[in-house]
Design an enzyme around this catalytic site. Structure first.
Site, PDB file in Angstrom:
ATOM      1  N   GLU A  91       4.666   4.585   3.009  1.00  0.00           N
ATOM      2  CA  GLU A  91       5.308   3.391   3.551  1.00  0.00           C
ATOM      3  C   GLU A  91       6.812   3.542   3.524  1.00  0.00           C
ATOM      4  O   GLU A  91       7.363   4.239   2.667  1.00  0.00           O
ATOM      5  CB  GLU A  91       4.895   2.179   2.695  1.00  0.00           C
ATOM      6  CG  GLU A  91       3.404   1.926   2.787  1.00  0.00           C
ATOM      7  CD  GLU A  91       2.912   0.827   1.866  1.00  0.00           C
ATOM      8  OE1 GLU A  91       3.497   0.639   0.782  1.00  0.00           O
ATOM      9  OE2 GLU A  91       1.926   0.173   2.229  1.00  0.00           O
ATOM     10  N   CYS A 104      14.566   2.014   3.825  1.00  0.00           N
ATOM     11  CA  CYS A 104      14.193   2.540   2.517  1.00  0.00           C
ATOM     12  C   CYS A 104      13.118   3.613   2.751  1.00  0.00           C
ATOM     13  O   CYS A 104      12.020   3.318   3.214  1.00  0.00           O
ATOM     14  CB  CYS A 104      13.666   1.387   1.663  1.00  0.00           C
ATOM     15  SG  CYS A 104      13.168   1.870   0.022  1.00  0.00           S
ATOM     16  N   CYS A 111       3.840   9.283  -7.017  1.00  0.00           N
ATOM     17  CA  CYS A 111       4.948   9.796  -7.817  1.00  0.00           C
ATOM     18  C   CYS A 111       4.397  10.256  -9.158  1.00  0.00           C
ATOM     19  O   CYS A 111       3.509   9.616  -9.719  1.00  0.00           O
ATOM     20  CB  CYS A 111       6.002   8.711  -8.036  1.00  0.00           C
ATOM     21  SG  CYS A 111       7.433   9.296  -8.971  1.00  0.00           S
ATOM     22  N   CYS A 115       6.671   5.849 -14.373  1.00  0.00           N
ATOM     23  CA  CYS A 115       7.426   4.742 -14.969  1.00  0.00           C
ATOM     24  C   CYS A 115       6.505   3.528 -15.090  1.00  0.00           C
ATOM     25  O   CYS A 115       5.749   3.223 -14.173  1.00  0.00           O
ATOM     26  CB  CYS A 115       8.648   4.407 -14.119  1.00  0.00           C
ATOM     27  SG  CYS A 115       9.703   5.827 -13.865  1.00  0.00           S
ATOM     28  N   CYS A 118       6.359   0.472 -12.423  1.00  0.00           N
ATOM     29  CA  CYS A 118       6.380   0.804 -11.001  1.00  0.00           C
ATOM     30  C   CYS A 118       4.971   1.082 -10.474  1.00  0.00           C
ATOM     31  O   CYS A 118       4.226   1.875 -11.035  1.00  0.00           O
ATOM     32  CB  CYS A 118       7.271   2.027 -10.787  1.00  0.00           C
ATOM     33  SG  CYS A 118       7.214   2.669  -9.109  1.00  0.00           S
ATOM     34  N   CYS A 337      11.136  -3.570  -4.118  1.00  0.00           N
ATOM     35  CA  CYS A 337      11.257  -2.407  -5.010  1.00  0.00           C
ATOM     36  C   CYS A 337      10.046  -2.293  -5.923  1.00  0.00           C
ATOM     37  O   CYS A 337       9.674  -3.262  -6.580  1.00  0.00           O
ATOM     38  CB  CYS A 337      12.470  -2.542  -5.901  1.00  0.00           C
ATOM     39  SG  CYS A 337      14.001  -2.697  -5.015  1.00  0.00           S
TER      40      CYS A 337
END
Ligand code: SAH
Ligand code: SF4
Length: 347
Positions: A91, A104, A111, A115, A118, A337
């Site tokens: 995305e 963005c 990933c 974290c 996230c 975010c």
């Protein structure tokens, strides 16, 4: 397999063409065609001889990912889902500003950094994006702007803050940066192109040497203890090393490094943590960008109250450091975010 020419920088395209016994300027012609959102094959490249176009179709492609999702937020933010050639989905998010758009951009499917706050991190790592897949997000965003009649404002800023850790996909990222900022191609300004990283020190230093653009560091905690609990990568690269790499990072006159700080209620939003943050940043040209946590049922944190956010910001400001609060856009469509996660993934 045919080579996708979108993976090549201008220099590589020129070499590719001379390798075929063609003049280098054919590479430059193709490079320019590849900046146009409607170009998906060689047939439209009318300034190339027909025979060359036919030959290229046999050995190369200029295929784009497919735009499979368009979600529009009430605030004008658009989340675009791209299906890649192997069925994976990533995305990117188009954000309207007063006189321009910001895109963005994602650099990985998932990933590996894990974290805790996230959603992309929770999804785990699937694979790196190719250079062409990174660049294509810009083209599909422009295509979307045109088809939705919102191309009156230019797409001017790029932030590598989508899915993935950009510096963990270093080679493809740098090639994409070279393509996107090239004056003969997309010509994005380097100062308006920002790479956000969780703090991979060797790659920050490599980027500083090889192709510096604007830098954002996801700091999120003022000490290693807390930071390691939120961001496992801290154990590899402690704060001191990250901050040293920031000190050495080349900046143009007046430019600053962005320090991102997600505010998690009761975890890292205490006034003493604001003061400590200012202390560790002393002497580094930074602006702090506070991001009130965007909640999700799968994530074990809470967003602090507005007054708490304001208090944190005021402490930083009172020490003479620039601090802004990021207004999260696209919250209602899962585009803010940390909310990106490919829900369409087929495999
Ligand atoms: N991997 C890079 C870039 C992508 S994340 C990085 O971590 O910097 C972009 C920003 O969103 C980072 O600062 C990240 O910490 C932040 N973020 C992640 N999850 C979030 C959440 N749930 N709420 C608010 N911000 C979040
Ligand atoms: Fe990866 Fe950035 Fe999310 Fe951390 S915050 S898991 S580095 S995308």
């Amino acid at each position: 397999m045919r080579i996708n020419l979108r993976d090549l920088t201008l220099e590589e395209l020129e070499e590719f063409m001379t390798g075929l016994g063609e003049p280098a300027y054919r590479g430059r012609q193709i490079f320019r065609w590849l900046t146009r959102p409607e170009v998906e094959d060689f047939s439209v490249m009318t300034d190339l001889p027909k025979s060359l176009r036919a030959r290229l179709s046999g050995i190369a492609t200029v295929a784009l990912p497919q735009l499979v999702e368009r979600k529009l937020s009430t605030d004008g933010t658009a989340k675009l889902g791209l299906r890649l050639s192997d069925g994976e989905v990533v995305e990117c998010v188009l954000i309207p500003e007063r006189d321009h758009f910001t895109l963005c951009v994602s650099t990985q499917v998932g990933c590996a950094m894990g974290c805790r706050f996230c959603l992309t991190g929770r999804m785990g790592f699937r694979r790196n994006l190719s250079t062409g897949e990174i660049v294509s997000q810009v083209l599909l965003a422009r295509h979307f702007m045109e088809e939705s009649g919102i191309a009156d404002r230019p797409l001017r800023n790029l932030v590598f803050m989508g899915m993935g850790e950009p510096l963990a996909n270093y080679r493809h990222l740098v090639k994409a940066l070279k393509i996107l900022t090239h004056p003969q191609g997309f010509h994005f300004a380097r100062k308006r192109t920002t790479v956000s990283t969780v703090g991979l020190v060797p790659q920050i230093r490599a980027l500083a040497e090889e192709f510096p653009v604007a830098l954002a560091i996801s700091l999120h905690a003022p000490d290693n203890d807390l930071r390691s609990r939120l961001i496992p990568a801290t154990r590899r690269y402690p704060l001191e090393e990250i901050l040293a790499a920031c000190r050495d990072y080349p900046l143009r006159r007046g430019a600053r490094i962005t320090v991102e700080y997600v505010l998690l209620s009761g975890v890292n939003d205490h006034p003493w943590q604001a003061r400590r943050l200012v202390e560790i940043l002393r002497g580094i040209p930074v602006k702090v960008n506070l991001i009130p946590f965007n909640p999700h049922p799968e994530l074990p944190f809470k967003r602090p109250s507005e007054s708490r956010v304001r208090r944190f910001q005021e402490i930083i400001l009172s020490e003479g450091v620039v601090a802004t609060v990021r207004k999260s856009k696209g919250l209602d469509i899962g585009a803010a975010c940390g909310q990106l996660r490919a829900e369409l993934s087929l495999s």
